[in-house]
Design a protein around this motif. Structure first.
Motif, PDB file in Angstrom:
ATOM      1  N   THR A   1       0.820  -1.210   0.000  1.00  0.00           N
ATOM      2  CA  THR A   1       0.000   0.000   0.000  1.00  0.00           C
ATOM      3  C   THR A   1       0.858   1.267   0.000  1.00  0.00           C
ATOM      4  OG1 THR A   1      -1.742  -1.164   1.207  1.00  0.00           O
ATOM      5  CG2 THR A   1      -1.803   1.243   1.236  1.00  0.00           C
ATOM      6  N   ASN A   2       1.779   1.375   0.973  1.00  0.00           N
ATOM      7  CA  ASN A   2       2.531   2.643   1.054  1.00  0.00           C
ATOM      8  C   ASN A   2       3.560   2.774  -0.066  1.00  0.00           C
ATOM      9  OD1 ASN A   2       4.726   1.103   1.971  1.00  0.00           O
ATOM     10  ND2 ASN A   2       4.253   1.508   4.139  1.00  0.00           N
ATOM     11  N   TRP A   3       3.983   1.651  -0.638  1.00  0.00           N
ATOM     12  CA  TRP A   3       4.882   1.737  -1.792  1.00  0.00           C
ATOM     13  C   TRP A   3       4.166   2.373  -2.986  1.00  0.00           C
ATOM     14  CZ3 TRP A   3       6.290  -2.905  -5.360  1.00  0.00           C
ATOM     15  CH2 TRP A   3       7.203  -2.470  -6.351  1.00  0.00           C
ATOM     16  N   ILE A   4       2.994   1.868  -3.310  1.00  0.00           N
ATOM     17  CA  ILE A   4       2.253   2.393  -4.460  1.00  0.00           C
ATOM     18  C   ILE A   4       1.781   3.822  -4.179  1.00  0.00           C
ATOM     19  CG2 ILE A   4       0.163   2.078  -5.863  1.00  0.00           C
ATOM     20  CD1 ILE A   4       0.535  -0.950  -5.500  1.00  0.00           C
ATOM     21  N   GLN A   5       1.349   4.085  -2.948  1.00  0.00           N
ATOM     22  CA  GLN A   5       0.950   5.449  -2.600  1.00  0.00           C
ATOM     23  C   GLN A   5       2.114   6.419  -2.791  1.00  0.00           C
ATOM     24  OE1 GLN A   5      -0.430   4.836   1.398  1.00  0.00           O
ATOM     25  NE2 GLN A   5      -2.595   4.612   0.784  1.00  0.00           N
ATOM     26  N   TYR A   6       3.289   6.011  -2.402  1.00  0.00           N
ATOM     27  CA  TYR A   6       4.462   6.868  -2.534  1.00  0.00           C
ATOM     28  C   TYR A   6       4.800   7.113  -3.999  1.00  0.00           C
ATOM     29  CZ  TYR A   6       9.224   8.621  -2.092  1.00  0.00           C
ATOM     30  OH  TYR A   6      10.349   9.385  -2.201  1.00  0.00           O
ATOM     31  N   MET A   7       4.739   6.068  -4.817  1.00  0.00           N
ATOM     32  CA  MET A   7       5.072   6.230  -6.237  1.00  0.00           C
ATOM     33  C   MET A   7       4.110   7.173  -6.953  1.00  0.00           C
ATOM     34  SD  MET A   7       6.411   2.567  -7.711  1.00  0.00           S
ATOM     35  CE  MET A   7       4.934   1.641  -7.314  1.00  0.00           C
ATOM     36  N   PHE A   8       2.868   7.218  -6.485  1.00  0.00           N
ATOM     37  CA  PHE A   8       1.859   8.033  -7.168  1.00  0.00           C
ATOM     38  C   PHE A   8       1.607   9.378  -6.485  1.00  0.00           C
ATOM     39  CE2 PHE A   8      -0.122   3.902  -8.911  1.00  0.00           C
ATOM     40  CZ  PHE A   8       0.724   3.952 -10.016  1.00  0.00           C
ATOM     41  N   SER A   9       2.412   9.707  -5.479  1.00  0.00           N
ATOM     42  CA  SER A   9       2.232  10.984  -4.785  1.00  0.00           C
ATOM     43  C   SER A   9       3.187  12.020  -5.365  1.00  0.00           C
ATOM     44  CB  SER A   9       2.486  10.803  -3.291  1.00  0.00           C
ATOM     45  OG  SER A   9       2.532  12.063  -2.661  1.00  0.00           O
ATOM     46  N   LYS A  10       2.676  13.215  -5.604  1.00  0.00           N
ATOM     47  CA  LYS A  10       3.552  14.255  -6.145  1.00  0.00           C
ATOM     48  C   LYS A  10       4.559  14.722  -5.094  1.00  0.00           C
ATOM     49  CE  LYS A  10       0.677  18.339  -5.160  1.00  0.00           C
ATOM     50  NZ  LYS A  10       0.007  19.510  -5.776  1.00  0.00           N
ATOM     51  N   ASP A  11       4.351  14.322  -3.812  1.00  0.00           N
ATOM     52  CA  ASP A  11       5.311  14.677  -2.774  1.00  0.00           C
ATOM     53  C   ASP A  11       6.650  13.957  -2.939  1.00  0.00           C
ATOM     54  OD1 ASP A  11       3.561  16.392  -1.511  1.00  0.00           O
ATOM     55  OD2 ASP A  11       2.732  14.828  -0.219  1.00  0.00           O
ATOM     56  N   ASN A  12       6.672  12.920  -3.781  1.00  0.00           N
ATOM     57  CA  ASN A  12       7.948  12.226  -3.974  1.00  0.00           C
ATOM     58  C   ASN A  12       8.892  12.999  -4.889  1.00  0.00           C
ATOM     59  OD1 ASN A  12       7.229  11.723  -6.689  1.00  0.00           O
ATOM     60  ND2 ASN A  12       6.426   9.697  -6.218  1.00  0.00           N
ATOM     61  N   GLY A  13       8.411  14.079  -5.476  1.00  0.00           N
ATOM     62  CA  GLY A  13       9.264  14.927  -6.290  1.00  0.00           C
ATOM     63  C   GLY A  13       9.383  14.491  -7.740  1.00  0.00           C
ATOM     64  N   GLN A  14       8.815  13.354  -8.086  1.00  0.00           N
ATOM     65  CA  GLN A  14       8.926  12.850  -9.455  1.00  0.00           C
ATOM     66  C   GLN A  14       7.583  12.859 -10.180  1.00  0.00           C
ATOM     67  OE1 GLN A  14      12.072  12.103 -10.489  1.00  0.00           O
ATOM     68  NE2 GLN A  14      12.691  12.703  -8.417  1.00  0.00           N
ATOM     69  N   THR A  15       6.523  12.611  -9.455  1.00  0.00           N
ATOM     70  CA  THR A  15       5.184  12.523 -10.069  1.00  0.00           C
ATOM     71  C   THR A  15       4.633  13.929 -10.304  1.00  0.00           C
ATOM     72  OG1 THR A  15       4.830  10.468  -8.849  1.00  0.00           O
ATOM     73  CG2 THR A  15       2.890  11.530  -9.774  1.00  0.00           C
TER      74      THR A  15
END
Length: 1289
Positions: free
Chosen positions: A200-214
Motif C-alpha cells: 500500500t505505502n509503496w504504491i501510494q508513494y510512487m503516485f504521490s507528487k510529494d515524492n518529487g517525481q510525479t
C-alpha cells in the motif's frame, strides 16, 4: 396516422422511467465514462519543472503512430496488438520510459518484479480501457498555443488497483537487492526503509507528487471487487519464482526468498565439556591430583616401614639413605659401558677446559686483545643495521597464506588505502524532533544531527581538507594524496561523512522548501531519504538534492554514523568522518608526503578546540607513532633496570673481609668487565646478522640483552664464587688452579649455554617472524657470550686475582694497599654458608620434602587445568601509552561503530564469458543457488555467526543490469563504436545491444569483454544510476590488453569487531566461506579459487596457528635441551629426563600465571615463553650436573651438596640480579612493558628459582640418578693423597 398522438403502455412508461433514473445516476458519478474508452490522451500544461500534465480525453483509444511502435514493444509488449490503439501518444510513452529508467535498473534483476511494475504503469498510461479503473477528480483548463484550442489538464485522479495485484507485485519485489549499495531496492523506491515498506505505502508513494517525481497526485484505491462503479485493475501477475518468458528465468534466491528454501541457520555453539556439572578439566585434574597424593604418601609410608625392618641399598627404588661401599666403586668391572663412556666424555671436557683455562690465565693479554678484535669485527656490522618497524614484516611470515594473498591483492587491485578517521560527539546538544509534512509519526534525531552541530562539523571537515603540510619545500594538501575514484573526470576527494549527503555544502544543508506555515522538506527529510538510498542522484522530496557523495560514490549510513539502534540512523549519537588516503606503499617519496600530511592532521586535531564537540581520532601512522613514543618514554625505565642489575653484579662479586681491604677485595672492575662482555656478545650477534642484511626488531633489542644477561651473569657468578671458595693446592700455580676450577665448572656452563643455543636455533623453525628472528639472534648471542666468558673473562679473572694478590686497589690498580700475599685466601660468602648450613638441610628433611612435592604437584595440576583457557591475541590498547589520544579512539571505536573492516572475496583466474561461468558467480536471475554472491549473501543472513555484515556488492550483477537493451545505460556512437554516456543527447547514440530476444540475454564471449570496460568507466548520472566507475573501477583486473580477466573482487563488510577474539573468528569464518565456495563451484572449473582479504588478516593469521606454533617451539626446545643435557652430562639419561620434566613444569606453570594475570598468548608472550625455556636451563642444569658428579653416599646428601655449592651461585647470579631489574619495570608507563615484560619476567624468574632451588633438589633426592661408578672411581683417583679425598669420600 402522422397526426395521431402515440400512446405508451403503462409497462413501457415504467421501463422508460427506470432508464432515465439509471442515466441520471450514472451522470452523477464523477468522471465515469463508457467502457473501452480513455480518460486522457497526450500532454498539456506544465506541472513543475519539466513535468507535464496529461490532457483529458473521453473518447476511444487512438491508433499509435508507427514511430512509437518500438517504444510500446519495449515498454508495454502486452498492448502491442491489432492496430495498436492506445490511450497515450508517443510523447507519453517517452515520458513513461524516462520515468521508469531508475526503477527498471534496480528491479530488472528480478524479471517478474519488473514485469509487474511495468504492467502497473502501462495500464495507467496507455490502457485502451482506462475508464474502467481511472477516475479523474480534478482538472485545470489549458490553452494549446500551438494548435490554438482549449484543452483540459488532469491534475488529480483515482487509480483503482486490485489488492491481489498490489500484494503480488510487492511480494515479487520486496527481496530484490541493490548490489552497489548493499540495501533492498525498495528502500530506494518506497520513501521508507525497506522494512517499513508494504504494498500500500509503496504504491501510494510512487503516485504521490510529494515524492518529487510525479507531476500530479494519483490516488490509489485498493479493492478486489468493483467499487463506486469502477472495476479495479487486477491484471495477472508473475511471482518471483516464475519465469516471465522463454528468455528469462525465475528470480534468484538473493532477490526472491521463496526460491531459497529455509533460511540458513548457524550451527549450535559447542557444548561445554562437563563432568558432574563442572568443567571436565578441573574435575579430571582434581581426581588425578588426589590419586597422586594417595599413591605418593602410600609409597613414602611403605618405604618408611621397610626401612625400620631392613637395610636397603643405593639401588632401592625411590629412596635410600644408606651408603654403599666405596670400595665397590674401585672395581671397574662393576661400571657399565655407558657409565665408562660417560666418564670418558666427562673427563675429556674437564681436561679440555682445564688446559684452556690455564692457557688463558698464562696469556691474558693476547687472549683479551684477540677477544677485543673479534668483538670489534662482529660489532662493526651494526653500521649496516636496519630496524624493522613495519608491522606486516614483524608479525606475518613472507610465506604465510595471508601475506601471499595480500601481495596478490595489492598487485592486482592496488594496496589498501590509508585511513584518517574522526569520531565526533556533541555532548551538550539535545536530541531534535522532526515532524514530517504532511503527515507521519515524529522522528527523533540524535544530538550530533542537530543542524547547528552539523554546520560546526562541516567547518571542521573543511578545515581538515585545507590542511597544508610541507615536505622538502613542496606543499602537500589532502587533494594531493586523497582517494579520488572518478579522477580525472571528478577530482573530489573521497570523504565518508554524513555531510556528503549535503554535498559538503553549508547552503545545501540549509536548503528547505516550504511556506510561511509549513516546512515541506529540509535537511531532516533529505537525511531520511539518503540513509535509505545513498546512491540516489535526486532525492524524491521537494528538495531534489543528490545523496551521492561529491566524489561520485555512495556514502553508506552505517559507515558515517554510530551509536544508533538497529537501523534507526536518525538516533545516532556519534558521527564518523573517514578520509581514505592513497597508500603509496612502493613509492617512498610519495609515502613521505603522505606521512607529512598525516603529521599535520594529527597536530591540527590535537589543537582543535570546540566546546560543543568531543573528538576521538586516529591517523594511519598514529599507532606506530605512539609505539615509538612509548619506546622512547621507557628508555629511562629500561636503563634504570639495567643499572640496578649492573650495580648489584659489581658489588656482589666481591667478598669483603674487612673495611680496610674493601678496595682490594672488591671486584667492581671485574663485574663491569663481565657486564661489558655480556653486552658485547649481544652487539656481536646483532652485528653478524646485520652483515647479512637480517633486520633488527624491537623485540630483539629489548629482550635479548635481558636473556643474555641472565645466562652470562649466572656463569660469571659460578666461576668467581667457585674460585673464591677454592683453596689453592700445595705447589699449584694460579694458572693451574684456574684451569682446575674451569675444568670443574665449565662443563656445567657449557651444558646450559649449548642447550640454550641449540634450543634457540631450533626455534628458528617457527613460521612467526618475531619468534624466528628472536631465536636466531638469541642463539648466536648466547654462544658468543659463553665463548667470551671462557676466554676473555677467565683471563681478566686471572689478572684481577694477581691484582688482589699484590694488594692493589680495585679500579685504581696502580695504588697498593699493603704487602703482597702469596695467594688469595679462600672465602665462603654468607649466602653460601646460608645455603650449606641452613637452607639445604632444612629443605631436604623428610617431612619438608613430602610437603614440597605435594605443593608443587598441586600447583602444576591447577595450571594444567587452566592452560587451555589462556586467551589468544593482543589487545591493541596494550601497545599504547596510558595517556595516548589513540586510547580514546579505541574506546569510541568499540562503542559507536556499527560496521567492521571491509572484506573482499577475491576470485582468481575464472572464465566469465560463458553462461556457466557467470552463473557460478552472480547473484541475480538465472544464477546458481550456490554461486559466490549467493553464498556470501546467505552468510550475511547469519552475521552473528559468520561475522559477515552485509550482502556483497556485485559488479557482475550491476553490469548485467547496465548492459540490458531495456536500459538507457549502455549506448555507443553508431559511427565510431565508442561509448556514449546516458546523459549525452545525440541521435547517433544507439543501444549497445538490440532489443530482441537474443539481445536481452546476457552478453557472452566477445560481447562480455567488449562492453565491460565501458561499464567500469561509466559515471553514475540521473539517466543511469548503474554506472560502475565509482563503485567498481578497481574491482576487475584486466590482463592481455583487456581481452581477459585475471582477478576480480566482491566487497562486503565484517560486523563490528571489538577484540582479538572477534578479529580471529572473523578471519576464520571468512576463510571457511571462501573454502566452501571454492569447493562447491571448483568441481566445475579446475582453476576456480576464492580467498577472502581484509587489511587485518596479515596481523591476526598468526593466531590461527599460534597454539600449534607454541607447542612446536616449546616442544622442539625441550627436545633439544633433553638431548644436549643427556650427552653433556655424560649420557645420564635419567638426569636429562628430570631436567626436561622440571623445565616442562615451569612452562606449564607459566601458562597458569598468564591465565591468572590476564596475559594473552601472542607473538610477544611466545617469545618470552621460548626465553623462559632457555632461562630455566640455567636454574636446573647447574644443580643437576653438580648432583651427577657428586660422590656422596646417598641421594639426599648428593642433593644437599649440589644445592649448597650451585644453589647460592644460581640464586645470586640469576634470581637476585634479575629481581632487582624486573621490579623497576613495574614503574613503566607502557602497558605492554608492564604486562609482557614485568609480569612475565617476574613469573619466569620466580618459577625458575622455586623449581630449580626447591623442587628439583627434592626430586633428585627422591629419584635422582645413581652415582656413576666410573666417575666416582676417577674422582677418587684424582683426589688421592689430597685434602679433597677426605672431603669427598
Amino acid at each position: 396516422m402522422a397526426g395521431r398522438p402515440v400512446r405508451w403502455s403503462p409497462g413501457w412508461e415504467r421501463l422508460c422511467g427506470l432508464s432515465l433514473a439509471v442515466a441520471s445516476l450514472l451522470a452523477l458519478l464523477p468522471g465515469r465514462v463508457f467502457s473501452d474508452s480513455c480518460v486522457w490522451y497526450g500532454q498539456c500544461g506544465t506541472a513543475s519543472g519539466d513535468k507535464r500534465y496529461n490532457c483529458e480525453y473521453n473518447g476511444t483509444a487512438l491508433p499509435l503512430p508507427k514511430d512509437g511502435y518500438d517504444l510500446v514493444q519495449e515498454l508495454c509488449p502486452s498492448l502491442f496488438f491489432g492496430n495498436v490503439s492506445l490511450c497515450c501518444d508517443v510523447s507519453q510513452l517517452q515520458t513513461l520510459k524516462e520515468n521508469l529508467e531508475l526503477p527498471r535498473q534496480f528491479l530488472s534483476r528480478c524479471p517478474s518484479c519488473s514485469y509487474n511494475l511495468i504492467n502497473l504503469f502501462c495500464e495507467l498510461t496507455c490502457s485502451p480501457r482506462q475508464s474502467e479503473f481511472l477516475n479523474v477528480t480534478q482538472t485545470l483548463p489549458y490553452y494549446d498555443v500551438v494548435k490554438k484550442e482549449n484543452k483540459t489538464s488532469i491534475t488529480e485522479l483515482q487509480y483503482y488497483i486490485g489488492e491481489t495485484f498490489a500484494n503480488a507485485m510487492y511480494n515479487a519485489c520486496k527481496d530484490v537487492e541493490a548490489p552497489s549499495s548493499n540495501v533492498k531496492a525498495l528502500g530506494l523506491l518506497c520513501g521508507k526503509d525497506a522494512k517499513q515498506c508494504n504494498a500500500t505505502n509503496w504504491i501510494q508513494y510512487m503516485f504521490s507528487k510529494d515524492n518529487g517525481q510525479t507531476p500530479f497526485n494519483m490516488i490509489p484505491v485498493f479493492s478486489d471487487v468493483p467499487i463506486h462503479g469502477m472495476t479495479p485493475m487486477n491484471n495477472a501477475t508473475k511471482g518471483c519464482n516464475e519465469s516471465v518468458d522463454d528468455v528469462t528465468g525465475p528470480c534468484s534466491c538473493q532477490d526472491c526468498s521463496i526460491v531459497c528454501g529455509p533460511k540458513p541457520q548457524p550451527p549450535p555453539p559447542p557444548v561445554p565439556w562437563l563432568l558432574f556439572g563442572l568443567d571436565a578439566m578441573y574435575v579430571i585434574v582434581w581426581i588425578s591430583y588426589m590419586g597422586f597424593l594417595l599413591l605418593f604418601f602410600a609409597v613414602i609410608f611403605g618405604v618408611w616401614c621397610y626401612r625400620k625392618t631392613y637395610i636397603t641399598s643405593e639401588y632401592t627404588a625411590i629412596y635410600s639413605n644408606v651408603t654403599y661401599s666405596v670400595s665397590s666403586r674401585w672395581h671397574p668391572g662393576e661400571a657399565s659401558w655407558i657409565e665408562r663412556l660417560g666418564e670418558r666424555f666427562e673427563n675429556a671436557l674437564r681436561v679440555t677446559f682445564a688446559s684452556w683455562g690455564a692457557f688463558c690465565v698464562r696469556n691474558p693479554r693476547p687472549v683479551v686483545v684477540f677477544s677485543l678484535v673479534f668483538i670489534a669485527m662482529c660489532s662493526s656490522g651494526l653500521m649496516y643495521a636496519k630496524l624493522t618497524t613495519n608491522p606486516v614484516d614483524l608479525w606475518s611470515s613472507p610465506n604465510s597464506q595471508a601475506r601471499k594473498e595480500k601481495e596478490y591483492f595489492d598487485t592486482r587491485f592496488g594496496p589498501f588505502f590509508r585511513t584518517e578517521q574522526l569520531i565526533i560527539q556533541a555532548p551538550h546538544a539535545k536530541p531534535d524532533i522532526y515532524s514530517p509534512y504532511p503527515s507521519g509519526a515524529d522522528v527523533p534525531f540524535g544530538p550530533p544531527l542537530n543542524k547547528d552541530i552539523l554546520h560546526q562539523v562541516l567547518d571542521l571537515q573543511n578545515a581538515i581538507e585545507n590542511i597544508t603540510a610541507f615536505y622538502q619545500n613542496d606543499t602537500v594538501t589532502l587533494k594531493d594524496i586523497c582517494l579520488a575514484p572518478l579522477a580525472p573526470y571528478n577530482n573530489n576527494c573521497t570523504i565518508l561523512s554524513v555531510l556528503n549527503y549535503y554535498q559538503n555544502s553549508h547552503s545545501v544543508l540549509d536548503h528547505s522548501v516550504g511556506d510561511e506555515f509549513y516546512v515541506y522538506a529540509d535537511y531532516h527529510s533529505h537525511f531520511l531519504y539518503c540513509t535509505r538510498a545513498p546512491a540516489s542522484l535526486n532525492d524524491t522530496t521537494q528538495l531534489h538534492d543528490p545523496c551521492l557523495g561529491t566524489f561520485g560514490g555512495p556514502v553508506f549510513p552505517w559507515l558515517v554514523m554510530g551509536g544508533y539502534d538497529d537501523e534507526n540512523y536518525n538516533n545516532a549519537t556519534a558521527l564518523v568522518i573517514t578520509f581514505p588516503v592513497t597508500n603509496y606503499h612502493n613509492d617512498t617519496e610519495k609515502l613521505m608526503k603522505v606521512l607529512a600530511w598525516e603529521s599535520e592532521f594529527i597536530n591540527f586535531v590535537k589543537k582543535y578546540d570546540n566546546p560543543n564537540l568531543t573528538i576521538a581520532f586516529s591517523a594511519e601512522r598514529s599507532i606506530e607513532d605512539e609505539i615509538n613514543r612509548e619506546s622512547r618514554g621507557d628508555v629511562s625505565t629500561v636503563l634504570i633496570s639495567y643499572i640496578v642489575m649492573f650495580v648489584y653484579i659489581s658489588i656482589a662479586l666481591g667478598h669483603i673481609k674487612s673495611a680496610a681491604r674493601f678496595l682490594v677485595d672488591s671486584k667492581i672492575s671485574l663485574g663491569i668487565a663481565g657486564i661489558l662482555i655480556v653486552l658485547s656478545s649481544v652487539a656481536c650477534s646483532l652485528g653478524i646478522f646485520s652483515y647479512f642484511g637480517v633486520p633488527l626488531t624491537l623485540i630483539v633489542v629489548e629482550v635479548i640483552p635481558f636473556l643474555v644477561l641472565a645466562v652470562g651473569v649466572d656463569n660469571i657468578f659460578i666461576i668467581v664464587q667457585t674460585f673464591q671458595r677454592d683453596e689453592r693446592l700445595q705447589g699449584e700455580t694460579l694458572d693451574k688452579q684456574m684451569g682446575r676450577i674451569l675444568g670443574d665448572v665449565a662443563p656445567s656452563m657449557f651444558l646450559s649455554s649449548f642447550s640454550e643455543t641449540v634450543a634457540f636455533f631450533l626455534g628458528t623453525l617457527s613460521t612467526m617472524p618475531a619468534v624466528r628472528t628472536f631465536s636466531l639472534f638469541a642463539a648466536v648471542a648466547v654462544l658468543i657470550d659463553f665463548l667470551l666468558q671462557i676466554t676473555c673473562f677467565v683471563s681478566l679473572l686471572g689478572l684481577d686475582t694477581k691484582r688482589q694478590e699484590k694488594n692493589r686497589y680495585d679500579i685504581l690498580c696502580c695504588i697498593k694497599g699493603g704487602e703482597e700475599i702469596s695467594s688469595v685466601q679462600h672465602s665462603e660468602s654468607i649466602l653460601f654458608l646460608f645455603f650449606k648450613n641452613i637452607y639445604s638441610p632444612f629443605l631436604l628433611k623428610d617431612w619438608m620434602r613430602a610437603i614440597v612435592i605435594s605443593l608443587f604437584v598441586g600447583v602444576l595440576s591447577f595450571n594444567i587445568a587452566v592452560v587451555n583457557k589462556v586467551e589468544i591475541g593482543l589487545d591493541q590498547r596494550l601497545s599504547m601509552p596510558d595517556d595516548s589520544y589513540v586510547m580514546d579512539y579505541f574506546d569510541s571505536l568499540s562503542k559507536y561503530l556499527h560496521a567492521g573492516p571491509p572484506v573482499y572475496f577475491v576470485l582468481k583466474d575464472h572464465n566469465y564469458t560463458t553462461l556457466d561461468g557467470q552463473n557460478s558467480v552472480c547473484g541475480g536471475m538465472g544464477c546458481d543457488n550456490n554461486s559466490l554472491v549467493q553464498q556470501v549473501f546467505e552468510a550475511a543472513q547469519i552475521s552473528s555467526y559468520t561475522r559477515i555484515g552485509y550482502a556483497p556488492s556485485s559488479w557482475i550483477d550491476d553490469y548485467f543490469d547496465w548492459v540490458k537493451p531495456q536500459s538507457s545505460c549502455c549506448r555507443i556512437y553508431n559511427t565510431t563504436g565508442q561509448f556514449c554516456n546516458a546523459s549525452v543527447v545525440d541521435p547517433s547514440c544507439v543501444r549497445c545491444r538490440p532489443l530482441t530476444q537474443e539481445g536481452k540475454r546476457r552478453p557472452q564471449g566477445e560481447d562480455f569483454m567488449k562492453f565491460l570496460p565501458m561499464f567500469l568507466s561509466d559515471n553514475p548520472n540521473p539517466k543511469c544510476g548503474k554506472g560502475g566507475h565509482a563503485a567498481y573501477s578497481s574491482a576487475v583486473n584486466f590482463i592481455n590488453n583487456n581481452s581477459d580477466i585475471g582477478a576480480t573482487y566482491f566487497m562486503t563488510y565484517h560486523t563490528v569487531l571489538k577484540n582479538s577474539t572477534d578479529f580471529i573468528d572473523a578471519m576464520k569464518k571468512a576463510r571457511m566461506i571462501a573454502d566452501n565456495i571454492t569447493e562447491t563451484i571448483g568441481a566445475k572449473e579446475k582453476n576456480y579459487y576464492v580467498f577472502p582479504y581484509s587489511i587485518f588478516y596479515v596481523f591476526y593469521e598468526q593466531y590461527l596457528t599460534i597454539v600449534h606454533d607454541a607447542i612446536l617451539n616449546l616442544g622442539v626446545s625441550l627436545g633439544a635441551i633433553f638431548l644436549v643435557t643427556m650427552v653433556l652430562l655424560g649420557f645420564e639419561l635419567w638426569a636429562a629426563i628430570l631436567v626436561s620434566l622440571t623445565i616442562a613444569m615451569i612452562l606449564v606453570n607459566m601458562f597458569g600465571v598468564m591465565w591468572l594475570w590476564g596475559i594473552s598468548l601472542n607473538a610477544v608472550s611466545l617469545v618470552n615463553l621460548v626465553m623462559s625455556c632457555g632461562i630455566s636451563v640455567e636454574f636446573c642444569s647447574h644443580v643437576t650436573r653438580a648432583f651427577t658428579v657428586s660422590t656422596k653416599a646417598t641421594r639426599r646428601e648428593r642433593a644437599e651438596e649440589a644445592l649448597s655449592h650451585m644453589g647460592s651461585s644460581v640464586f645470586s647470579g640469576i634470581t637476585l640480579t634479575k629481581f632487582g631489574g624486573i621490579v623497576v619495570l613495574a614503574f613503566s608507563k607502557s602497558q605492554i612493558f608492564q604486562i609482557f615484560y614485568f609480569r612475565m619476567y617476574l613469573a619466569m624468574v620466580l618459577l625458575g628459582a622455586t623449581h630449580g632451588l626447591i623442587f628439583l633438589p627434592v626430586l633428585l633426592s627422591y629419584i635422582g640418578p645413581s652415582v656413576n661408578k666410573a666417575k666416582a672411581h676417577a674422582a677418587q683417583e684424582r683426589s688421592k693423597g689430597t685434602e679433597r679425598e677426605k672431603l669427598l669420600f
